[in-house]
Design a protein around this motif. Sequence first.
Motif: not given
Length: 124
Positions: A19-29, A31-34, A49-55
């Motif tokens: 569920d991609i919407k649940k993943a967005k909730r985890l990573f953005v809401d 964990l605070g990633l952009e 995140g602020d230090q680079g790298g992507y998921i």
Amino acid sequence: MTKTKIAKGMTMSSLVVSDIKKAKRLFVDILGLECTEHAEEHNWMEFKGDQGGYIGVGAPCEEGMTPGVNATLSIAVDNIEEAKAHVESHGIAVGDIIEVPGHVKLAPFKDEDGNEFFLAQKLD
């Protein structure tokens, strides 16, 4: 033996989720990633995140991609066809090149332990 440098670096780790919407909730809401990319038509999102790298997070798009049991490291290359041929010349099977039009070309492969990787060529 002469070493050929095909990898430019590791650009992204990716996960298959149910569920991609649940993943967005985890990573953005939580964990605070952009969220830097949301391609709804491909069921795909990217976070950083602020230090680079992507998921990269996406829904299963082909057989064998099961949520919760894999994470894939992408290895950046300049020319995916040349990189694929080079890796195969060393006895490592590389899957077909998959293209997300306008974004990226990917070629999956596994190491001897079954860890999953993508050769990844960004399309600009």
